[in-house]
Enzyme design. Structure first.
Site, PDB file in Angstrom:
ATOM      1  N   ARG A 189       0.627  -1.151   0.090  1.00 15.77           N
ATOM      2  CA  ARG A 189       0.005  -0.064  -0.017  1.00 15.77           C
ATOM      3  C   ARG A 189       0.762   1.148   0.175  1.00 15.77           C
ATOM      4  O   ARG A 189       2.043   1.257   0.471  1.00 15.77           O
ATOM      5  CB  ARG A 189      -1.010  -0.030   1.494  1.00 15.77           C
ATOM      6  CG  ARG A 189      -1.794  -1.320   1.472  1.00 15.77           C
ATOM      7  CD  ARG A 189      -2.622  -1.020   2.579  1.00 15.77           C
ATOM      8  NE  ARG A 189      -3.458  -2.207   2.657  1.00 15.77           N
ATOM      9  CZ  ARG A 189      -3.245  -3.478   3.437  1.00 15.77           C
ATOM     10  NH1 ARG A 189      -2.143  -3.677   3.998  1.00 15.77           N
ATOM     11  NH2 ARG A 189      -4.113  -4.223   3.518  1.00 15.77           N
TER      12      ARG A 189
ATOM     13  N   LYS B  91      -2.335  -2.915   7.956  1.00 12.86           N
ATOM     14  CA  LYS B  91      -3.559  -2.593   8.431  1.00 12.86           C
ATOM     15  C   LYS B  91      -3.780  -3.523   9.904  1.00 12.86           C
ATOM     16  O   LYS B  91      -3.499  -4.651   9.961  1.00 12.86           O
ATOM     17  CB  LYS B  91      -4.643  -2.944   7.627  1.00 12.86           C
ATOM     18  CG  LYS B  91      -4.820  -1.805   6.519  1.00 12.86           C
ATOM     19  CD  LYS B  91      -6.142  -1.985   5.670  1.00 12.86           C
ATOM     20  CE  LYS B  91      -6.432  -0.965   4.540  1.00 12.86           C
ATOM     21  NZ  LYS B  91      -7.459  -1.174   3.776  1.00 12.86           N
TER      22      LYS B  91
ATOM     23  N   HIS C  57      -3.968  -9.461   3.324  1.00 11.39           N
ATOM     24  CA  HIS C  57      -5.540  -9.664   3.384  1.00 11.39           C
ATOM     25  C   HIS C  57      -5.496 -10.562   4.285  1.00 11.39           C
ATOM     26  O   HIS C  57      -5.300 -11.857   4.564  1.00 11.39           O
ATOM     27  CB  HIS C  57      -5.916 -10.113   2.146  1.00 11.39           C
ATOM     28  CG  HIS C  57      -5.848  -8.955   0.893  1.00 11.39           C
ATOM     29  ND1 HIS C  57      -6.016  -9.119  -0.299  1.00 11.39           N
ATOM     30  CD2 HIS C  57      -5.963  -7.452   1.230  1.00 11.39           C
ATOM     31  CE1 HIS C  57      -5.966  -7.963  -0.905  1.00 11.39           C
ATOM     32  NE2 HIS C  57      -5.957  -7.102  -0.074  1.00 11.39           N
TER      33      HIS C  57
ATOM     34  N   HIS D  21      -2.521   2.930  -6.354  1.00 11.48           N
ATOM     35  CA  HIS D  21      -3.215   1.744  -5.734  1.00 11.48           C
ATOM     36  C   HIS D  21      -3.411   0.688  -6.743  1.00 11.48           C
ATOM     37  O   HIS D  21      -3.345  -0.422  -6.529  1.00 11.48           O
ATOM     38  CB  HIS D  21      -4.454   2.181  -4.979  1.00 11.48           C
ATOM     39  CG  HIS D  21      -4.821   1.284  -3.787  1.00 11.48           C
ATOM     40  ND1 HIS D  21      -3.725   0.712  -3.035  1.00 11.48           N
ATOM     41  CD2 HIS D  21      -5.761   0.138  -3.667  1.00 11.48           C
ATOM     42  CE1 HIS D  21      -4.534   0.037  -2.051  1.00 11.48           C
ATOM     43  NE2 HIS D  21      -5.674  -0.396  -2.715  1.00 11.48           N
TER      44      HIS D  21
ATOM     45  N   ARG E 245      -0.621  -1.878  -7.018  1.00  9.73           N
ATOM     46  CA  ARG E 245      -0.731  -3.024  -6.095  1.00  9.73           C
ATOM     47  C   ARG E 245      -1.802  -4.121  -6.714  1.00  9.73           C
ATOM     48  O   ARG E 245      -1.446  -5.306  -6.516  1.00  9.73           O
ATOM     49  CB  ARG E 245      -1.389  -2.604  -4.643  1.00  9.73           C
ATOM     50  CG  ARG E 245      -1.854  -3.720  -3.391  1.00  9.73           C
ATOM     51  CD  ARG E 245      -1.927  -2.864  -2.224  1.00  9.73           C
ATOM     52  NE  ARG E 245      -3.029  -3.495  -1.374  1.00  9.73           N
ATOM     53  CZ  ARG E 245      -2.260  -4.556  -0.394  1.00  9.73           C
ATOM     54  NH1 ARG E 245      -1.246  -4.631  -0.535  1.00  9.73           N
ATOM     55  NH2 ARG E 245      -3.246  -4.704   0.145  1.00  9.73           N
TER      56      ARG E 245
ATOM     57  N   TYR F  89      -9.023  -8.252  -5.644  1.00  5.01           N
ATOM     58  CA  TYR F  89      -7.965  -7.570  -5.784  1.00  5.01           C
ATOM     59  C   TYR F  89      -7.183  -8.106  -7.224  1.00  5.01           C
ATOM     60  O   TYR F  89      -6.618  -7.358  -8.120  1.00  5.01           O
ATOM     61  CB  TYR F  89      -6.738  -7.512  -4.796  1.00  5.01           C
ATOM     62  CG  TYR F  89      -6.849  -6.455  -3.981  1.00  5.01           C
ATOM     63  CD1 TYR F  89      -8.063  -6.049  -3.298  1.00  5.01           C
ATOM     64  CD2 TYR F  89      -5.832  -5.431  -3.949  1.00  5.01           C
ATOM     65  CE1 TYR F  89      -8.116  -5.003  -2.370  1.00  5.01           C
ATOM     66  CE2 TYR F  89      -5.684  -4.519  -2.850  1.00  5.01           C
ATOM     67  CZ  TYR F  89      -6.822  -4.051  -2.233  1.00  5.01           C
ATOM     68  OH  TYR F  89      -6.921  -2.865  -1.379  1.00  5.01           O
TER      69      TYR F  89
END
Length: 311
Positions: free
Chosen positions: A164, A187, A281, A255, A258, A290
């Protein structure tokens, strides 16, 4: 009147307790905490106005399905879209699950509220040649050679490592020169190991040779023009100029690099679970989105990797 003033002290304490729980046990990121705080504070402020007073914590147990519908109608009338409203409702439900367990009340009215329907936008990866061209062209979007090398290095990391943009810009001088494997904190504070391709190491090394600012271990690896931490908007602008020059669509963003990393890995025969780990993820379904894979491609992966499929 602001949301914080419209909420009673008891409800503010409840909200603060829930947010502390998210930080301590769930490892929620600061941006997530801020978004949840805003969503739930807005909900509580609406309920105070809806009932004509900033009632205490006990009043939260009395919220009805009609109250929930009134809140959602109010949000839609304010111009809040279905995606944002669904996110806010999810935050309110999470708050109520936590609160109802501690205060011992039935939260069915809130938890049974249906989320508004919306169409999820699937990410659009770039073709391999377009991704390569975007990196090369991003380097030429400034008169400062070192800034061009910096922008190319950041975008190369997004594409070669699937980072990211926030993860790339969080790197410090301690990461230089880049190792073969990076430990990335993503995250929710979750760590993962990401292999670094030679192309990414070379791009960052080229930037470091040109960067005029001293590289202390705790300083940001990627610097702004004056030496401070690089703002992600500067990278976005470089990519915007590059895609305009190349005639690429507006979906060609940092983005999207990615997304492209994940899709191109899968196209080359990469395992979906391994790609999930590389991207950080929590859910395999997120990785599927994605990588923009279709059902036929997924079945190929499953047939090649599932033990029963090979027997």
């Amino acid at each position: 009147m602001s949301d914080s003033l419209a909420i009673s002290p008891g409800q503010r304490d409840a909200l603060a307790g829930w947010l502390d729980h998210l930080r301590a046990l769930d490892g929620a990121a600061d941006n997530t905490i801020a978004a949840y705080r805003g969503d739930v504070a807005g909900f509580l402020a609406f309920m105070a106005g809806h009932h004509g007073e900033a009632a205490g914590r006990a009043a939260l147990a009395a919220v009805t399905l009609g109250d929930m519908r009134a809140w959602m109608a109010h949000e839609r009338a304010r111009g809040i879209g279905p995606r944002a409203l669904a996110r806010a409702l999810s935050a309110v439900k999470s708050f109520y699950r936590w609160l109802s367990e501690r205060d011992g009340f039935d939260a069915t009215a809130v938890l049974a509220t249906r989320s508004p329907k919306f169409t999820r936008k699937l990410p659009r990866p770039l073709a391999e040649d377009a991704a390569e061209a975007l990196i090369a062209t991003a380097e030429t979007q400034t008169g400062e050679v070192w800034i061009g090398a910096r922008d190319a290095a950041v975008v190369t990391l997004l594409y070669c490592c699937g980072l990211r943009i926030s993860e790339a810009l969080a790197l410090t001088g301690r990461a230089a020169p880049l190792p073969e494997v990076l430990r990335i904190t993503g995250k929710g504070g979750k760590e993962r190991l990401v292999p670094v391709l030679p192309a990414a190491r070379a791009a960052v090394a080229a930037y470091l040779r040109l960067c005029p600012h001293p590289m202390a271990p705790d300083a940001p690896l990627f610097r702004g023009a004056r030496g401070g931490a690089l703002n992600p908007r500067q990278v976005q602008k470089a990519v915007e100029r590059a895609r305009a020059q190349l005639g690429l669509p507006a979906s060609a963003t940092p983005h999207a690099m990615r997304h492209s990393f994940a899709t191109h890995l899968l196209d080359a025969g990469g395992d979906l679970r391994a790609i999930q780990e590389l991207l950080g993820h929590a859910s395999l379904s997120t990785t599927q989105a994605y990588t923009a894979v279709d059902t036929a491609r997924l079945m190929e992966v499953y047939r090649a990797s599932h033990p029963r499929a090979r027997s």
